[in-house]
Design a protein around this motif. Structure first.
Motif, short mmCIF file in Angstrom:
data_model
loop_
_atom_site.label_atom_id
_atom_site.label_comp_id
_atom_site.label_asym_id
_atom_site.label_seq_id
_atom_site.Cartn_x
_atom_site.Cartn_y
_atom_site.Cartn_z
N TYR A 84 0.86 -1.17 0.00
CA TYR A 84 0.00 0.00 0.00
C TYR A 84 0.91 1.22 0.00
O TYR A 84 2.09 1.12 0.32
CB TYR A 84 -0.91 0.00 1.23
N ARG A 85 0.35 2.35 -0.36
CA ARG A 85 1.15 3.57 -0.35
C ARG A 85 0.31 4.75 0.14
O ARG A 85 -0.91 4.76 0.02
CB ARG A 85 1.74 3.87 -1.73
N GLN A 86 1.03 5.74 0.66
CA GLN A 86 0.36 6.95 1.13
C GLN A 86 1.20 8.15 0.75
O GLN A 86 2.36 8.28 1.19
CB GLN A 86 0.15 6.90 2.64
N ALA A 87 0.62 9.01 -0.06
CA ALA A 87 1.27 10.25 -0.46
C ALA A 87 0.86 11.36 0.52
O ALA A 87 -0.18 11.25 1.18
CB ALA A 87 0.87 10.62 -1.88
N GLY B 215 -0.87 14.17 2.33
CA GLY B 215 -2.21 14.72 2.21
C GLY B 215 -3.24 13.80 1.60
O GLY B 215 -4.37 14.21 1.36
N LYS B 216 -2.85 12.55 1.34
CA LYS B 216 -3.79 11.61 0.72
C LYS B 216 -3.99 10.39 1.60
O LYS B 216 -3.19 10.11 2.51
CB LYS B 216 -3.27 11.18 -0.66
N ARG B 217 -5.03 9.66 1.32
CA ARG B 217 -5.32 8.45 2.07
C ARG B 217 -4.45 7.30 1.57
O ARG B 217 -4.00 7.29 0.43
CB ARG B 217 -6.80 8.08 1.92
N ARG B 218 -4.24 6.32 2.46
CA ARG B 218 -3.49 5.15 2.06
C ARG B 218 -4.28 4.39 1.00
O ARG B 218 -5.50 4.21 1.13
CB ARG B 218 -3.22 4.25 3.27
N GLU B 219 -3.59 3.94 -0.04
CA GLU B 219 -4.27 3.26 -1.13
C GLU B 219 -3.58 1.94 -1.47
O GLU B 219 -2.39 1.76 -1.26
CB GLU B 219 -4.32 4.14 -2.38
N SER C 122 -3.98 2.47 -10.97
CA SER C 122 -2.93 3.40 -11.37
C SER C 122 -1.58 2.73 -11.62
O SER C 122 -0.69 3.36 -12.19
CB SER C 122 -2.77 4.48 -10.29
N GLU D 100 3.77 10.87 -9.82
CA GLU D 100 2.63 10.60 -8.94
C GLU D 100 2.76 9.30 -8.16
O GLU D 100 1.89 8.99 -7.33
CB GLU D 100 1.31 10.62 -9.73
N ALA E 144 5.52 8.40 -2.77
CA ALA E 144 4.73 8.10 -1.58
C ALA E 144 5.59 7.27 -0.63
O ALA E 144 6.69 6.84 -0.98
CB ALA E 144 3.47 7.31 -1.94
#
Length: 115
Positions: A37-40, A42-46, A62, A88, A91
């Motif tokens: 999983y990754r988290q950038a 200001g963004k949620r973990r995806e 993506s 993009e 992360a």
């Protein structure tokens, strides 16, 4: 006690490649599903990718066609080959492994894609 240790992150130019590794250690009876999983900022973990115990893989939209997840059960390791990296993709990447039906997370490894 089970620990997960990630490695392989770093700085890479757009279009480049990196290979992430996550090794589990400790008292392990069985390794079930594994994933990244990754988290950038200001963004949620995806979800990036997951792989089941029988090798069936699933990818986030993506990263399809660019990333490949694999596992080495003998070494209690899950790998993520990342090709054609984009800015993009920057992360913190976390590995997640279901061990003996308990959920474990690594501390994360930073991936930065920048020219």
């Amino acid at each position: 006690q089970v620990q997960l240790v990630e490695s392989g992150g770093g700085l890479v130019q757009p279009g480049g490649s990196l290979r992430l590794s996550c090794a589990a250690s400790g008292r392990i009876i069985s390794m079930n599903a594994m994933g990244w999983y990754r988290q950038a900022p200001g963004k949620r973990r995806e979800l990036v990718a997951t792989i089941t115990s029988d090798g069936s893989a699933n990818y986030g939209d993506s990263v399809k066609g660019r990333f490949t997840i694999s596992r080495d059960n003998a070494k209690n390791t899950v790998l993520l080959q990342m090709n054609s990296l984009k800015t993009e993709d920057t992360a913190i990447y976390f590995c997640n492994i279901l061990i003996d039906w308990n959920d474990y997370w690594g501390r994360g490894t930073q991936v930065t894609v920048s020219s």
